[in-house]
Design a protein around this motif. Structure first.
Motif, PDB file in Angstrom:
ATOM      1  N   PRO A 156     -37.657 101.760  20.471  1.00  0.00           N
ATOM      2  CA  PRO A 156     -37.257 101.128  21.730  1.00  0.00           C
ATOM      3  C   PRO A 156     -38.481 100.840  22.586  1.00  0.00           C
ATOM      4  O   PRO A 156     -39.611 101.151  22.183  1.00  0.00           O
ATOM      5  N   ALA A 157     -38.252 100.305  23.781  1.00  0.00           N
ATOM      6  CA  ALA A 157     -39.370  99.937  24.658  1.00  0.00           C
ATOM      7  C   ALA A 157     -39.691 100.993  25.698  1.00  0.00           C
ATOM      8  O   ALA A 157     -40.741 100.919  26.338  1.00  0.00           O
ATOM      9  N   ASN A 158     -38.806 101.986  25.882  1.00  0.00           N
ATOM     10  CA  ASN A 158     -39.015 102.877  27.025  1.00  0.00           C
ATOM     11  C   ASN A 158     -40.193 103.834  26.836  1.00  0.00           C
ATOM     12  O   ASN A 158     -40.888 104.172  27.788  1.00  0.00           O
ATOM     13  N   PHE A 159     -40.437 104.286  25.601  1.00  0.00           N
ATOM     14  CA  PHE A 159     -41.614 105.099  25.283  1.00  0.00           C
ATOM     15  C   PHE A 159     -42.196 104.586  23.962  1.00  0.00           C
ATOM     16  O   PHE A 159     -42.086 105.244  22.926  1.00  0.00           O
ATOM     17  N   PRO A 160     -42.809 103.404  23.973  1.00  0.00           N
ATOM     18  CA  PRO A 160     -43.178 102.739  22.721  1.00  0.00           C
ATOM     19  C   PRO A 160     -44.224 103.478  21.912  1.00  0.00           C
ATOM     20  O   PRO A 160     -44.225 103.392  20.673  1.00  0.00           O
ATOM     21  N   VAL A 161     -45.137 104.194  22.562  1.00  0.00           N
ATOM     22  CA  VAL A 161     -46.176 104.926  21.831  1.00  0.00           C
ATOM     23  C   VAL A 161     -45.731 106.356  21.538  1.00  0.00           C
ATOM     24  O   VAL A 161     -45.895 106.854  20.427  1.00  0.00           O
ATOM     25  N   LEU A 162     -45.153 107.019  22.514  1.00  0.00           N
ATOM     26  CA  LEU A 162     -44.766 108.418  22.322  1.00  0.00           C
ATOM     27  C   LEU A 162     -43.731 108.570  21.215  1.00  0.00           C
ATOM     28  O   LEU A 162     -43.882 109.414  20.314  1.00  0.00           O
ATOM     29  N   LEU A 163     -42.670 107.770  21.259  1.00  0.00           N
ATOM     30  CA  LEU A 163     -41.641 107.890  20.234  1.00  0.00           C
ATOM     31  C   LEU A 163     -42.166 107.460  18.872  1.00  0.00           C
ATOM     32  O   LEU A 163     -41.728 107.977  17.832  1.00  0.00           O
ATOM     33  N   LEU A 164     -43.114 106.530  18.865  1.00  0.00           N
ATOM     34  CA  LEU A 164     -43.787 106.189  17.610  1.00  0.00           C
ATOM     35  C   LEU A 164     -44.511 107.408  17.047  1.00  0.00           C
ATOM     36  O   LEU A 164     -44.350 107.771  15.878  1.00  0.00           O
ATOM     37  N   MET A 165     -45.295 108.075  17.878  1.00  0.00           N
ATOM     38  CA  MET A 165     -46.145 109.150  17.369  1.00  0.00           C
ATOM     39  C   MET A 165     -45.367 110.426  17.084  1.00  0.00           C
ATOM     40  O   MET A 165     -45.772 111.217  16.234  1.00  0.00           O
ATOM     41  N   TRP A 166     -44.266 110.664  17.775  1.00  0.00           N
ATOM     42  CA  TRP A 166     -43.441 111.815  17.409  1.00  0.00           C
ATOM     43  C   TRP A 166     -43.021 111.726  15.948  1.00  0.00           C
ATOM     44  O   TRP A 166     -42.989 112.733  15.236  1.00  0.00           O
ATOM     45  N   SER A 167     -42.693 110.516  15.495  1.00  0.00           N
ATOM     46  CA  SER A 167     -42.306 110.341  14.093  1.00  0.00           C
ATOM     47  C   SER A 167     -43.511 110.117  13.189  1.00  0.00           C
ATOM     48  O   SER A 167     -43.627 110.718  12.125  1.00  0.00           O
ATOM     49  N   ALA A 168     -44.430 109.240  13.612  1.00  0.00           N
ATOM     50  CA  ALA A 168     -45.548 108.870  12.743  1.00  0.00           C
ATOM     51  C   ALA A 168     -46.472 110.045  12.475  1.00  0.00           C
ATOM     52  O   ALA A 168     -46.958 110.217  11.346  1.00  0.00           O
ATOM     53  N   ALA A 169     -46.734 110.876  13.480  1.00  0.00           N
ATOM     54  CA  ALA A 169     -47.625 112.015  13.274  1.00  0.00           C
ATOM     55  C   ALA A 169     -47.061 112.960  12.229  1.00  0.00           C
ATOM     56  O   ALA A 169     -47.774 113.427  11.335  1.00  0.00           O
ATOM     57  N   ALA A 170     -45.771 113.247  12.321  1.00  0.00           N
ATOM     58  CA  ALA A 170     -45.138 114.127  11.339  1.00  0.00           C
ATOM     59  C   ALA A 170     -45.093 113.471   9.962  1.00  0.00           C
ATOM     60  O   ALA A 170     -45.372 114.113   8.943  1.00  0.00           O
ATOM     61  N   ALA A 171     -44.750 112.184   9.931  1.00  0.00           N
ATOM     62  CA  ALA A 171     -44.661 111.489   8.648  1.00  0.00           C
ATOM     63  C   ALA A 171     -46.014 111.451   7.943  1.00  0.00           C
ATOM     64  O   ALA A 171     -46.119 111.698   6.741  1.00  0.00           O
ATOM     65  N   LEU A 172     -47.070 111.141   8.684  1.00  0.00           N
ATOM     66  CA  LEU A 172     -48.406 111.074   8.095  1.00  0.00           C
ATOM     67  C   LEU A 172     -48.885 112.457   7.659  1.00  0.00           C
ATOM     68  O   LEU A 172     -49.483 112.611   6.589  1.00  0.00           O
ATOM     69  N   ALA A 173     -48.633 113.475   8.471  1.00  0.00           N
ATOM     70  CA  ALA A 173     -49.032 114.829   8.115  1.00  0.00           C
ATOM     71  C   ALA A 173     -48.345 115.295   6.843  1.00  0.00           C
ATOM     72  O   ALA A 173     -48.892 116.097   6.079  1.00  0.00           O
ATOM     73  N   ALA A 174     -47.145 114.771   6.604  1.00  0.00           N
ATOM     74  CA  ALA A 174     -46.393 115.127   5.398  1.00  0.00           C
ATOM     75  C   ALA A 174     -46.822 114.333   4.179  1.00  0.00           C
ATOM     76  O   ALA A 174     -46.344 114.600   3.069  1.00  0.00           O
ATOM     77  N   GLY A 175     -47.698 113.331   4.355  1.00  0.00           N
ATOM     78  CA  GLY A 175     -48.182 112.553   3.224  1.00  0.00           C
ATOM     79  C   GLY A 175     -47.518 111.212   3.027  1.00  0.00           C
ATOM     80  O   GLY A 175     -47.676 110.586   1.975  1.00  0.00           O
ATOM     81  N   ASN A 176     -46.791 110.739   4.027  1.00  0.00           N
ATOM     82  CA  ASN A 176     -46.096 109.454   3.932  1.00  0.00           C
ATOM     83  C   ASN A 176     -46.951 108.302   4.463  1.00  0.00           C
ATOM     84  O   ASN A 176     -47.923 108.511   5.183  1.00  0.00           O
ATOM     85  N   ALA A 177     -46.540 107.087   4.128  1.00  0.00           N
ATOM     86  CA  ALA A 177     -47.014 105.875   4.799  1.00  0.00           C
ATOM     87  C   ALA A 177     -45.992 105.489   5.853  1.00  0.00           C
ATOM     88  O   ALA A 177     -44.839 105.931   5.816  1.00  0.00           O
ATOM     89  N   VAL A 178     -46.392 104.648   6.805  1.00  0.00           N
ATOM     90  CA  VAL A 178     -45.537 104.290   7.941  1.00  0.00           C
ATOM     91  C   VAL A 178     -45.550 102.784   8.148  1.00  0.00           C
ATOM     92  O   VAL A 178     -46.617 102.160   8.165  1.00  0.00           O
ATOM     93  N   ILE A 179     -44.362 102.218   8.309  1.00  0.00           N
ATOM     94  CA  ILE A 179     -44.212 100.821   8.743  1.00  0.00           C
ATOM     95  C   ILE A 179     -43.440 100.844  10.053  1.00  0.00           C
ATOM     96  O   ILE A 179     -42.351 101.415  10.132  1.00  0.00           O
ATOM     97  N   ILE A 180     -43.986 100.199  11.068  1.00  0.00           N
ATOM     98  CA  ILE A 180     -43.411 100.231  12.414  1.00  0.00           C
ATOM     99  C   ILE A 180     -42.742  98.891  12.714  1.00  0.00           C
ATOM    100  O   ILE A 180     -43.336  97.829  12.503  1.00  0.00           O
ATOM    101  N   LYS A 181     -41.503  98.962  13.190  1.00  0.00           N
ATOM    102  CA  LYS A 181     -40.840  97.784  13.742  1.00  0.00           C
ATOM    103  C   LYS A 181     -40.691  98.045  15.237  1.00  0.00           C
ATOM    104  O   LYS A 181     -39.795  98.752  15.682  1.00  0.00           O
ATOM    105  N   PRO A 182     -41.621  97.512  16.063  1.00  0.00           N
ATOM    106  CA  PRO A 182     -41.601  97.836  17.493  1.00  0.00           C
ATOM    107  C   PRO A 182     -40.480  97.119  18.226  1.00  0.00           C
ATOM    108  O   PRO A 182     -39.892  96.149  17.729  1.00  0.00           O
ATOM    109  N   SER A 183     -40.199  97.598  19.424  1.00  0.00           N
ATOM    110  CA  SER A 183     -39.270  96.891  20.291  1.00  0.00           C
ATOM    111  C   SER A 183     -39.824  95.509  20.617  1.00  0.00           C
ATOM    112  O   SER A 183     -41.035  95.333  20.795  1.00  0.00           O
ATOM    113  N   GLU A 184     -38.948  94.552  20.746  1.00  0.00           N
ATOM    114  CA  GLU A 184     -39.375  93.212  21.143  1.00  0.00           C
ATOM    115  C   GLU A 184     -39.912  93.204  22.572  1.00  0.00           C
ATOM    116  O   GLU A 184     -40.573  92.248  22.977  1.00  0.00           O
TER     117      GLU A 184
END
Length: 525
Positions: A156-184
């Protein structure tokens, strides 16, 4: 950095394989500054082929990333956190211009994001599985944690970086790749933020601008392996259904309509200040906003008087000025909030303060500003009770007892969080145990903790971000059992021992079925 230059640099582009790539298509939309309703850039929507190439690149990068040691991944993620702090002032300015939120909130978001990355950099290295007490002597039994593969994050647009990193940081630490579809409504900020990942291998984090079609392709693709979604209930349900077709794991953070309980033992002035913050942070565009302020009759008048005085003092204007509230994210959200208030009034609510668009002067005269609004006379049978208001609106309910407050809180279709202001230990204990929600804040509204799980129940979604639970959201568990001595396991292998067969068969019945057993044995031989 001049924000207009940066907006122009990332306009009509997407981020793939570590580079910004121009999208040559008429499909897209202008980006509007919500403070003045002026154009500040353009989003071009990535097409089918661009998305396919992005997914292929993500899977290739993920295999190499997962092959690295946990220590190497941890050290690189710490570099990402350092980079986030370095670019924080620039990204915060862009975020304020694109989403409208006050600069302080945008800058705080960057710091919180860096903190989450540092947390998961260490947790991902530390937490790799569990050794179990064995079920058979001489064996070794343990669980290992493995990445899911390529994770799609829809924001969503309300916390575009924070909500991204809450998921992306955990996903990357676990060994995943990340594709982001940001809010328009926060795409340009998100694209510019991709600079934070320059220390990561190319293709490990990529960003695809687009609308519903891009999201559908990413979610339903057989080569994406997990989806983390934050947004509306209806879209969350659609994502969940699409994932169900492939049994694809998914995290849904849909909506909230949190209760804020004020009991007679609470210090009223403190509770009023806390409720003001909980109601109007980010112009009320927070999933954990206080949207059901339940005030005990014994302190109702005193609380409302103090609360309204606090609301009157809120400064509204451009997010880069000295303000407490900026504009709403876009005109669609502004009009939606107007309709929510109109319906509440139609059903009997009263507007105590606010209730209409705020017309500012000069360049801000066409901005999407709305007066901080207080509604009274609310009852649970009104439509607003079952909605997420998601705007600068504070609905207040008068209640006569703690029991009534608990009932109203739990009657909500949502269960994200709840706030309680009380110094009564019995009320505190009961609230923490009886409120049906993912989080309960007692005298400490809306706080987050990287080490503690964030998420809701009921229509607020499924799954958890943050904490150890947030890391496991992006990992598979694999059970391993090893017998190094290669022992025979006659305690349960064939042939079964005769003495373990059922001894209760009637002799005549056993004799009658014996010829059939002999025929079956000959056939199997």
């Amino acid at each position: 950095m001049h924000s207009d230059i940066e907006f122009a640099r990332v306009s009509n582009r997407y981020f793939r394989d570590g580079h910004y790539v121009t999208i040559d298509t008429p499909e897209g939309r202008d980006v509007i500054d919500p403070s003045c309703n002026g154009v500040i850039g353009r989003i071009a929507y990535a097409g089918h082929d661009e998305i396919e190439e992005t997914i292929a690149g993500a899977n290739q990068a993920q295999r190499a990333w997962n092959a690295e040691s946990a220590l190497e991944r941890s050290e690189i993620l710490h570099e990402v956190a350092t980079e986030i702090r370095k670019i924080a002032p620039e990204i915060a300015e862009l975020m304020t211009r694109e989403t409208g939120k006050p600069y302080k909130e945008s800058y705080d978001e960057m710091g919180w994001s860096a903190s989450a990355v540092d947390y998961y950099a260490e947790l991902g290295r530390h937490s790799i599985g569990t050794v179990h007490g064995t079920a058979v002597k001489g064996q070794t039994h343990y669980t290992i944690k493995e990445p899911m593969g390529t994770v799609v994050i829809i924001l969503p647009a309300n916390f575009p970086v924070l909500l991204l990193m809450w998921s992306a940081a955990a996903a990357l630490a676990a060994g995943n790749a990340v594709i982001i579809k940001p809010s328009e409504f926060a795409t340009l900020t998100t694209l510019s933020f991709m600079r934070a990942f320059r220390h990561l291998p190319d293709g490990l984090v990529q960003c695809i601008p687009g609308g519903a079609d891009a999201a559908k392709q990413l979610v339903a693709h057989p080569d994406t392996h997990m989806v983390a979604f934050t947004g509306s209930v209806a879209t969350g349900q659609a994502v969940s259904r699409a994932c169900a077709d492939l049994f694809k794991p998914h995290l849904i953070e849909a909506s909230g309509s949190d209760a804020f309980l004020v009991m007679p033992s609470a210090p009223v002035e403190v509770a009023a200040r806390a409720a003001t913050f909980a109601s109007f942070l980010n112009c009320g565009q927070v999933c954990t906003s206080a949207e059901k302020i339940l005030v005990h009759d014994a302190v109702y008048d005193e609380f409302v008087a103090a609360f309204v005085e606090n609301v009157k003092k809120l400064r509204v204007g451009h997010g880069l000025d000295k303000v407490d509230l900026g504009p709403m994210e876009n005109i669609r959200e502004l009009e939606r909030v107007e309709s929510v208030i109109a319906r509440a009034v139609e059903q009997g609510a009263a507007i105590t303060i606010g209730g209409k668009r705020l017309k500012l002067e000069g360049q801000l005269r066409d901005g999407f500003f709305f007066e901080p609004t207080v509604l009274e006379g609310l009852t649970p049978d009104m439509d607003i009770f079952t909605q997420e208001v998601f705007g600068p609106v504070a609905p207040i309910y008068r209640i006569s007892s703690f029991e009534e407050a608990l009932k109203i809180t739990n009657d909500s279709p949502f269960g994200l969080g709840a706030n309680l202001y009380s110094t009564d230990l019995v009320e505190i204990s009961r609230a923490t145990n009886e409120i049906v929600a993912g989080m309960v804040w007692v005298n400490a509204p809306l706080l987050d903790n990287d080490a503690g799980p964030f998420g809701g129940r009921k229509m607020s979604g499924i799954g958890r971000q943050l904490g150890a639970e947030g890391l496991d959201t992006f990992r598979h568990s694999k059970l391993v059992m090893i017998d190094p001595a290669v022992q025979t396991q006659d305690f349960w292998w064939f042939p079964y021992k005769d003495e373990e067969a059922w001894q209760g068969a009637h002799p005549e019945a056993a004799a009658a079925t014996q010829p059939e057993a002999d025929v079956l044995s000959e056939a199997l031989a």
